[in-house]
Design an enzyme around this catalytic site. Structure first.
Site, mmCIF file in Angstrom:
data_model
loop_
_atom_site.group_PDB
_atom_site.id
_atom_site.type_symbol
_atom_site.label_atom_id
_atom_site.label_comp_id
_atom_site.label_asym_id
_atom_site.label_seq_id
_atom_site.Cartn_x
_atom_site.Cartn_y
_atom_site.Cartn_z
ATOM 1 N N SER A 185 -9.825 0.091 7.315
ATOM 2 C CA SER A 185 -9.289 0.126 5.949
ATOM 3 C C SER A 185 -8.665 -1.147 5.432
ATOM 4 C CB SER A 185 -8.267 1.244 5.826
ATOM 5 O OG SER A 185 -8.942 2.446 5.567
ATOM 6 N N LYS B 32 0.855 -1.192 0.000
ATOM 7 C CA LYS B 32 0.000 0.000 0.000
ATOM 8 C C LYS B 32 0.893 1.245 0.000
ATOM 9 C CE LYS B 32 -3.863 2.102 2.558
ATOM 10 N NZ LYS B 32 -4.691 2.060 3.783
ATOM 11 N N SER C 162 -9.733 2.145 3.002
ATOM 12 C CA SER C 162 -8.872 2.845 2.068
ATOM 13 C C SER C 162 -7.897 1.943 1.325
ATOM 14 C CB SER C 162 -8.089 3.923 2.816
ATOM 15 O OG SER C 162 -7.204 3.329 3.748
HETATM 16 N N1 GLN Z 1 -13.026 4.992 6.493
HETATM 17 C C1 GLN Z 1 -12.287 5.386 7.636
HETATM 18 C C2 GLN Z 1 -11.752 6.783 7.456
HETATM 19 O O1 GLN Z 1 -11.963 7.329 6.453
HETATM 20 C C3 GLN Z 1 -11.190 4.412 7.936
HETATM 21 C C4 GLN Z 1 -10.007 4.568 7.082
HETATM 22 C C5 GLN Z 1 -8.855 3.752 7.527
HETATM 23 O O2 GLN Z 1 -9.006 2.764 8.245
HETATM 24 N N2 GLN Z 1 -7.671 4.195 7.141
HETATM 25 O O3 GLN Z 1 -11.137 7.324 8.311
#
Ligand code: GLN
Length: 490
Positions: free
Chosen positions: A177, A78, A153
């Protein structure tokens, strides 16, 4: 050998015993990735040194050395993880041309164990999002339905894996995410206990919540990958010194006398999509048939998890992202001259151009919550409630070994469907953010398909440092589901 079906252990065993060279394996996955990437947009860039890395592994083997349990296994990383000499952007314009001078600990651990880094995977900008639509490099597509989101994400990590562009990938999970895209793409994703994996070299989003983890095609692969990523690191003061068990060797799918908790609060509000509801019910009845005991547990404060999370995450993000000022690295606005420029203008133009809309929204929200007079009412208060939430979870885990729940209320949604409604998007995280707030381990295991043929996963959570319990139940679910190693054909 069938590289598409092989486990991580099988690939590395074949490489170590010279049945196939690391170079052949790398070429196979690189070619496949480059072919599929125009359709999925899962990779931001490929590592031009991948074949060289593979050759170095082969040389080690020919010299009689053992390159480790991931010998010759290609990994997608990632783009939140710093990779030495390889562009690391966090999917943001502000880091568009950033080349780190060092590897994140996770990356160096993988390399040390013989992995080959194939390239950097697309994601939401700075890992802020649930759909992978917030990337400066464009959205990733869900490989099971190209009109749907892959989840965020770590959307690139999940989409690349579901199509076997790579046999394994890394993700980060601040509020879901890893688990959420794993759920939408039909792969296994794990976020261990906070502190299990070093955060050194991972671009910071919300430091008290951020945790890395692997995405894989099976629970066994996940257990092995996790083992190799975890462990004390002097470069991260929050990294735990708890010994790392050999999870992959201790996997046990026997459900006799395993207590599976069901959260009353998650099941009662009736907001679940019928296909998700059915999948969760089926997982519970199957586990029961295998001998597990199903127990209702209650964590009442989960009802405040989403507001608590977005307050804490945005506050920490606003502080972490203040380092992108155009002075030391990253994007700088194209000023004619810096001579008569106000510093404020320098920052605001640079940051205004460099950050995307969602990131700016979080910075504004977080700055507000941390400002004098509001800090006590918001960030501090959220921290206090967070502690109580953690205590309630600890009490719940006195009654059960794991908690089973949906990962999201519905299967993958359409591209564009929620992007203009941030609140709707935030609510997507309702079942995943609590584990991060409480620092607990959590995972997503594929367990079925919706009527529209989209994968549906099951979330498992365990008490702090009890990853084995969660992996064992995951293995039991995997053996029932018949979804192990499924490949999405695009
Ligand atoms: N959807 C959540 C956010 O936007 C989690 C994102 C994540 O775990 N990096 O913060």
């Amino acid at each position: 050998m069938d590289l598409i079906k092989a486990s991580l252990a099988e690939i590395s065993q074949a490489v170590r015993t010279k049945k196939i060279s690391a170079l052949e394996v790398t070429k196979f996955f690189l070619e496949r990735s480059k072919k599929l990437n125009p359709t999925l947009n899962a990779f931001i860039c490929f590592d031009e040194t991948a074949e060289l890395q593979a050759t170095a592994i082969d040389q080690k083997i020919y010299q009689g050395e053992n390159p480790g349990p991931l010998a010759g296994v290609p990994w997608g990383i990632k783009d939140m993880f710093c990779t030495k000499g390889l562009k690391t952007t966090a999917a943001s314009k502000i880091l568009e041309n950033f080349i780190p001078p060092y590897d994140a600990t996770v990356v160096s651990q993988l390399k040390k164990n013989g992995a080959v880094i194939l390239g950097k995977l697309n994601q939401d900008e700075f890992a802020m999002g649930s759909s992978n639509e917030n990337s400066y490099f464009g959205a990733v597509k869900n490989p099971w339905n190209l009109n749907c989101v892959p989840g965020g994400s770590s959307g690139g990590s999940a989409a690349a894996l579901a199509t076997r562009m790579v046999p394994a990938s890394t993700g980060t999970d601040t509020g879901g995410s890893i688990r959420q895209p794993a759920n939408f793409c039909g792969v296994v994703g794990i976020k261990p206990t906070y502190g299990r994996i070093s955060r050194y070299g991972i671009i910071a989003y919300a430091s008290s919540l951020d945790q890395a983890g692997p995405l894989t095609n099976s629970v066994t692969d996940a257990a092995l990958a996790l083992e190799l990523m975890c462990g004390k690191d002097m470069k991260d003061a929050t990294c735990s010194s708890q010994p790392v068990p050999e999870w992959s060797k201790n996997l046990n799918s026997s459900m006799k006398s395993v207590r599976v908790g069901v959260l009353k609060e998650y099941m009662q509000d009736g907001g679940l999509h019928a296909d998700v509801q059915k999948t969760v019910e089926k997982s519970l009845s199957e586990l029961k048939a295998l001998g597990a005991e199903i127990i209702e547990v209650s964590v009442p404060l989960t009802k405040y998890a989403v507001p608590m999370y977005y307050l804490i995450a945005a506050s920490e993000a606003s502080s972490n992202l203040s380092r992108y000022d155009g002075v030391r690295y990253g994007h700088r606005s194209n000023f004619q001259s810096l001579a008569n420029l106000e510093l404020g203008e320098f920052y605001s133009k640079t940051r205004g151009e460099g950050f995307g809309e969602e990131v700016k929204r979080r910075i504004m929200l977080g700055t507000y919550c941390l400002s004098s007079g509001y800090y006590e009412a918001y960030y501090n208060k959220a921290g206090q409630v967070r502690r109580l939430l953690r205590d309630q979870f600890i009490a719940a885990f006195n009654q059960c070994d794991v908690i089973l729940s949906p990962v999201t209320a519905a299967p993958a949604f359409q591209l564009q469907e929620r992007i203009s409604d941030p609140l709707q998007m935030y609510l997507n995280d309702i079942f995943t953010v609590s584990t991060n707030l409480a620092g607990l381990p959590g995972m997503s295991v594929p367990f079925g398909f919706s009527e529209k043929k989209l994968p549906i996963g099951i979330q498992l959570m365990a008490a702090h440092f009890q990853e084995q319990k969660m992996l064992n139940v995951g293995l039991a679910l995997e053996s029932i589901s018949g979804m192990k190693g499924l490949v999405a054909n695009v």
